[in-house]
Design an enzyme around this catalytic site. Structure first.
Site, PDB file in Angstrom:
ATOM      1  N   GLU A   1      -5.121  -8.550   0.919  1.00  0.00           N
ATOM      2  CA  GLU A   1      -5.728  -8.176   2.206  1.00  0.00           C
ATOM      3  C   GLU A   1      -7.217  -7.966   2.007  1.00  0.00           C
ATOM      4  O   GLU A   1      -7.643  -7.319   1.045  1.00  0.00           O
ATOM      5  CB  GLU A   1      -5.158  -6.859   2.756  1.00  0.00           C
TER       6      GLU A   1
ATOM      7  N   GLU B   1       0.799  -1.227   0.000  1.00  0.00           N
ATOM      8  CA  GLU B   1       0.000   0.000   0.000  1.00  0.00           C
ATOM      9  C   GLU B   1       0.835   1.282   0.000  1.00  0.00           C
ATOM     10  O   GLU B   1       0.797   2.080   0.951  1.00  0.00           O
ATOM     11  CB  GLU B   1      -0.965   0.007   1.192  1.00  0.00           C
TER      12      GLU B   1
HETATM   13  C1  FCB Z   1      -4.332  -1.975   5.583  1.00  0.00           C
HETATM   14  C2  FCB Z   1      -2.958  -2.261   6.110  1.00  0.00           C
HETATM   15  C3  FCB Z   1      -2.923  -3.301   7.192  1.00  0.00           C
HETATM   16  C4  FCB Z   1      -4.085  -3.138   8.150  1.00  0.00           C
HETATM   17  C5  FCB Z   1      -5.390  -3.062   7.394  1.00  0.00           C
HETATM   18  C6  FCB Z   1      -6.612  -2.972   8.275  1.00  0.00           C
HETATM   19  O1  FCB Z   1      -4.360  -0.706   5.035  1.00  0.00           O
HETATM   20  O2  FCB Z   1      -2.127  -2.692   5.062  1.00  0.00           O
HETATM   21  O3  FCB Z   1      -1.689  -3.232   7.833  1.00  0.00           O
HETATM   22  O4  FCB Z   1      -3.891  -2.044   8.946  1.00  0.00           O
HETATM   23  O5  FCB Z   1      -5.363  -1.963   6.536  1.00  0.00           O
END
Ligand code: FCB
Length: 487
Positions: free
Chosen positions: A389, A178
């Site tokens: 994620e 990210e």
């Molecule tokens: C993302 C992050 C991760 C976590 C999630 C909820 O942006 O990469 O580390 O904090 O959100």
């Protein structure tokens, strides 16, 4: 990418199961779980400094102890094994491996990751390494951080050190996690480390993160066996205009430019989008920033694109006068600062989509994930995707019987996995899914108050308790399919 589309999505029904070789995983990040911040030669990262600065994190929480994974990793790999995980995505802490961000590696730091990888492999779990999940060595920040071009070079050297140490045993590599958050929350809105509020610095950081990614891809290709798969994980924003008006569509286009195409443009198409350069021209001199050869470096081919998705974003143009029902701009991002976390977009408003929300206040809408995957497939055909994620925080409690009932998380996961399955049924090449997160952990500026884990962590005793969602996810993995609701 072209501006976002808002049409209907295909029904997520067709395929009863996921592809036979679909990779089921869970994800974590070093600073959020490891603790042990001053052992074996580790030095502070920007997140140590930031979280120790009064007022920066909820309750003054820091990652000093976190979930003590550095010492409890064997127990944690057993939990992964109970889930039946095929893969585990974790990040390497840069200041643990190369404390000042330059020079030789610290072997004791690398040894931790060698032990972790060995433990995973012994349990039949494929390690997926992320090189950078936001913990820049403080020493590098002190000489300019990501707005300084030299940090990209330092990152490539660090990538080589880790690849040389783990390359014989790790097949999946992610350069950055990210970069949008690193650039725009770290240097723009300032709600993440290092906490600077300077949009010019944020855009410079974005370019150097892109460059660092490209230089790291080169370093990894040089050091890793041919079969290694190299990725980057982007939190792409599924941005929807509030109405069909030209002004709202223009607002969504601008968010798409500075939220998505600032990374996908150079990384996947070899150029920054012309509209982004125009939108941000008053903040940064792109001609000075982009050196000859940079774009070719940034566009080095990757094998997989990692997609991090939590919720869609609804944007509109700022109307004249107060906007009834509009939320603050910060709702679109992870931060809770007053400023929009999108460079040069102070006049764009973000809106609360109606419907259920997670404990973070983020709307629950799996159609955003389907739309995002379909769009990536349409615009980058032939590029395999992986959800690196996805997950949700809820107000979990341990019952007197020692259970954690989290039906809302199961609903969230079911909806989003169904969205992934729908995209696959529509022809999108999605190779795997990594749930965020294996266990509750340090949720950055929100501290320990937000729980995303499949395992509940009691931060006093460090006891881990399987939530109902952990059993449910284990069942999904066992069947390679979603169990019937109520099963
Ligand atoms: C993302 C992050 C991760 C976590 C999630 C909820 O942006 O990469 O580390 O904090 O959100």
């Amino acid at each position: 990418m072209t501006p976002p589309r808002t049409g209907p999505t295909p029904a997520a029904t067709a395929a009863p199961a996921f592809p036979a070789d679909f990779l089921w995983g869970a994800a974590t990040a070093a600073y959020q779980i490891e603790g042990a911040v001053d052992v074996d030669g580790r030095t502070p990262s920007i997140w140590d400094t930031f979280s120790r600065t009064p007022g920066r994190t909820a309750g003054g929480d820091t990652g000093d102890r976190a979930t003590e994974h550095y010492h409890r990793y064997r127990q944690d790999v057993r939990l992964m094994s109970e889930l039946g995980l095929g893969a585990y995505r974790f990040s390497v802490s840069w200041p643990r491996v190369q404390p000042t961000g330059r020079g030789p590696a610290v072997e004791r730091g690398l040894d931790f990751y060698r032990r972790l990888v060995d433990e995973l492999l012994e349990h039949g779990i494929e390690p997926a390494v992320t090189l950078y999940h936001w913990d820049l060595p403080q020493d590098l920040e002190d000489i300019g951080g990501w707005p300084n071009r030299n940090t990209a070079e330092r990152f490539a050297d660090y990538a080589t050190l880790v690849a040389e140490a783990l390359g014989d045993r790790v097949g999946i590599w992610t350069t950055l996690n990210e970069p949008w958050c690193s650039a725009f929350l770290g240097y723009g809105s300032g709600v993440h480390a290092p906490g600077r509020a300077d949009w010019t610095a944020a855009l410079r950081a974005a370019h150097h993160l892109n460059l660092g990614h490209g230089r790291a891809v080169e370093a990894l290709r040089a050091a890793l066996p041919r079969q290694a798969r190299i990725a980057v994980s982007l939190n792409l924003h599924e941005v929807r205009p509030l109405t069909g008006s030209a002004a709202d569509r223009e607002a969504a286009r601008r968010i798409d430019a500075v939220g998505n195409r600032v990374f996908t443009g150079p990384m996947l198409d070899g150029e920054y989008p012309a509209d982004l350069l125009l939108d941000t021209a008053r903040l940064v001199d792109w001609g000075e920033l982009i050196h000859e050869g940079d774009l070719a470096t940034i566009a080095r081919p990757i094998d997989v694109l990692g997609v991090n998705y939590y919720n869609p974003t609804v944007a509109s143009a700022l109307p004249e006068g107060p906007a009834p029902g509009a939320a603050t701009a910060s709702d679109a991002g992870h931060g809770d600062g007053a400023q929009s976390p999108f460079a040069g977009c102070a006049d764009v408003l973000f809106h609360r989509a109606p419907g259920p929300r997670t404990e973070m206040g983020w709307p629950i809408d799996p159609t955003g994930l389907t739309d995002l995957l379909l769009r990536l497939h349409r615009e980058h055909p032939g590029l395999p995707l992986m959800v690196t994620e996805n997950g949700a925080a809820f107000d979990d409690r341990v019952t007197p019987e020692g259970a954690v009932h989290d039906p809302q998380r199961i609903d969230y996961l079911r909806g989003h996995l169904d969205a992934v399955r729908g995209a696959i049924a529509a022809g999108v090449d999605v190779r795997g899914y990594f749930l965020w997160s294996l266990m509750d952990n340090f949720e950055w500026a929100y501290g320990y108050g937000k729980r995303f884990g499949l395992y509940y962590v009691d931060y006093d005793t460090q006891a881990r308790t399987a939530k109902d969602s952990a059993r449910w996810y284990a069942e999904v993995i066992r069947r390679n399919a979603l169990p019937d609701p109520g099963a």
